[in-house]
Design a protein around this motif. Sequence first.
Motif, mmCIF file in Angstrom:
data_model
loop_
_atom_site.group_PDB
_atom_site.id
_atom_site.type_symbol
_atom_site.label_atom_id
_atom_site.label_comp_id
_atom_site.label_asym_id
_atom_site.label_seq_id
_atom_site.Cartn_x
_atom_site.Cartn_y
_atom_site.Cartn_z
ATOM 1 N N ASP A 121 29.887 43.485 43.166
ATOM 2 C CA ASP A 121 28.621 42.786 42.921
ATOM 3 C C ASP A 121 27.654 43.669 42.136
ATOM 4 O O ASP A 121 26.832 43.164 41.374
ATOM 5 C CB ASP A 121 27.971 42.357 44.239
ATOM 6 C CG ASP A 121 28.801 41.286 44.927
ATOM 7 O OD1 ASP A 121 29.539 40.583 44.218
ATOM 8 O OD2 ASP A 121 28.718 41.165 46.161
ATOM 9 N N ILE A 122 27.764 44.983 42.358
ATOM 10 C CA ILE A 122 26.918 45.902 41.590
ATOM 11 C C ILE A 122 27.343 45.870 40.126
ATOM 12 O O ILE A 122 26.508 45.759 39.233
ATOM 13 C CB ILE A 122 26.988 47.337 42.157
ATOM 14 C CG1 ILE A 122 26.388 47.333 43.569
ATOM 15 C CG2 ILE A 122 26.244 48.309 41.259
ATOM 16 C CD1 ILE A 122 26.382 48.676 44.235
ATOM 17 N N GLY A 123 28.661 45.896 39.897
ATOM 18 C CA GLY A 123 29.172 45.808 38.534
ATOM 19 C C GLY A 123 28.679 44.550 37.847
ATOM 20 O O GLY A 123 28.229 44.571 36.701
ATOM 21 N N LEU A 124 28.713 43.460 38.584
ATOM 22 C CA LEU A 124 28.264 42.164 38.064
ATOM 23 C C LEU A 124 26.777 42.204 37.705
ATOM 24 O O LEU A 124 26.365 41.693 36.669
ATOM 25 C CB LEU A 124 28.518 41.092 39.123
ATOM 26 C CG LEU A 124 28.549 39.643 38.665
ATOM 27 C CD1 LEU A 124 29.729 39.424 37.719
ATOM 28 C CD2 LEU A 124 28.675 38.711 39.871
ATOM 29 N N LYS A 146 36.204 44.434 34.449
ATOM 30 C CA LYS A 146 37.052 43.239 34.523
ATOM 31 C C LYS A 146 38.525 43.549 34.264
ATOM 32 O O LYS A 146 39.340 42.642 34.105
ATOM 33 C CB LYS A 146 36.561 42.184 33.518
ATOM 34 C CG LYS A 146 35.137 41.686 33.787
ATOM 35 C CD LYS A 146 34.728 40.618 32.793
ATOM 36 C CE LYS A 146 33.323 40.108 33.059
ATOM 37 N NZ LYS A 146 32.916 39.064 32.095
ATOM 38 N N SER A 147 38.865 44.854 34.205
ATOM 39 C CA SER A 147 40.244 45.306 33.978
ATOM 40 C C SER A 147 40.914 44.596 32.805
ATOM 41 O O SER A 147 41.950 43.954 32.964
ATOM 42 C CB SER A 147 41.096 45.116 35.241
ATOM 43 O OG SER A 147 40.433 45.533 36.377
ATOM 44 N N PHE A 148 40.327 44.723 31.627
ATOM 45 C CA PHE A 148 40.941 44.144 30.439
ATOM 46 C C PHE A 148 42.333 44.731 30.244
ATOM 47 O O PHE A 148 42.541 45.928 30.444
ATOM 48 C CB PHE A 148 40.111 44.471 29.183
ATOM 49 C CG PHE A 148 38.834 43.684 29.079
ATOM 50 C CD1 PHE A 148 38.437 42.824 30.089
ATOM 51 C CD2 PHE A 148 38.040 43.800 27.947
ATOM 52 C CE1 PHE A 148 37.245 42.106 29.980
ATOM 53 C CE2 PHE A 148 36.853 43.090 27.833
ATOM 54 C CZ PHE A 148 36.459 42.244 28.853
ATOM 55 N N GLU A 149 43.272 43.889 29.808
ATOM 56 C CA GLU A 149 44.631 44.382 29.599
ATOM 57 C C GLU A 149 45.066 44.342 28.142
ATOM 58 O O GLU A 149 46.042 44.967 27.755
ATOM 59 C CB GLU A 149 45.607 43.590 30.470
ATOM 60 C CG GLU A 149 45.591 44.120 31.898
ATOM 61 C CD GLU A 149 46.345 43.235 32.857
ATOM 62 O OE1 GLU A 149 46.851 42.191 32.443
ATOM 63 O OE2 GLU A 149 46.408 43.610 34.031
ATOM 64 N N SER A 150 44.360 43.567 27.339
ATOM 65 C CA SER A 150 44.781 43.462 25.943
ATOM 66 C C SER A 150 43.584 43.182 25.043
ATOM 67 O O SER A 150 42.477 42.943 25.524
ATOM 68 C CB SER A 150 45.783 42.314 25.791
ATOM 69 O OG SER A 150 45.117 41.090 26.041
ATOM 70 N N ALA A 151 43.869 43.203 23.732
ATOM 71 C CA ALA A 151 42.816 42.903 22.754
ATOM 72 C C ALA A 151 42.303 41.481 22.945
ATOM 73 O O ALA A 151 41.141 41.188 22.664
ATOM 74 C CB ALA A 151 43.349 43.101 21.344
ATOM 75 N N ASP A 152 43.180 40.595 23.439
ATOM 76 C CA ASP A 152 42.758 39.205 23.678
ATOM 77 C C ASP A 152 41.595 39.152 24.664
ATOM 78 O O ASP A 152 40.700 38.328 24.520
ATOM 79 C CB ASP A 152 43.918 38.373 24.245
ATOM 80 C CG ASP A 152 44.977 38.107 23.191
ATOM 81 O OD1 ASP A 152 44.693 38.344 21.995
ATOM 82 O OD2 ASP A 152 46.084 37.684 23.571
#
Length: 169
Positions: A121-124, A146-152
């Motif tokens: 919630d702090i991150g948010l 948000k733990s992005f995994e790719s360029a998408d």
Amino acid sequence: MAAQAAVVAAAPWRGVPVYCPFCHNEQSRVIDSRVVDAGTAIRRRRECTNCSGRFTTVEKAVLLVVKRNGITEPFSRDKLIRGVRRACQGRHVPDDALKRLAQEVEETVRSHGSSQVNANDIGLAILEPLRHLDEVAYLRFASVYKSFESADDFESEIRLMKRRDRADS
Ligand SMILES: [Zn+2]
């Protein structure tokens, strides 16, 4: 009159003794109280009833952060600033702006009225003010949060960010 107000304000803390740092006596008299740190803390000047030594206490409601691994730790504005500063590396974001952001985030999470808050919630709460501060830092922070995994993931976040920018203007 001022002493009366101090007693009322201290009521929720009654039963938890404040020990004199000089003689460890449990009783002290409040001689001055003031609200500090943008209203989130109260500083009290005290006088020991035994040795008359004077000392200062700061009372601040504890906000516990529940981390993803379930461990709790006290909320730290400095730690929050360090995290956001990492995302701001190489960007022209002044320290003052980071401090203001951290204060805004702390006020947001405290306003939920709970003594415990999830790290998530702090991150948010950081994302929105950070987007206004610096878009690159925002994307970096969001990619970790948000733990992005790719360029998408970056692409769709940028689309989302631009939609919000348009909504702001
Ligand atoms: Zn004392």
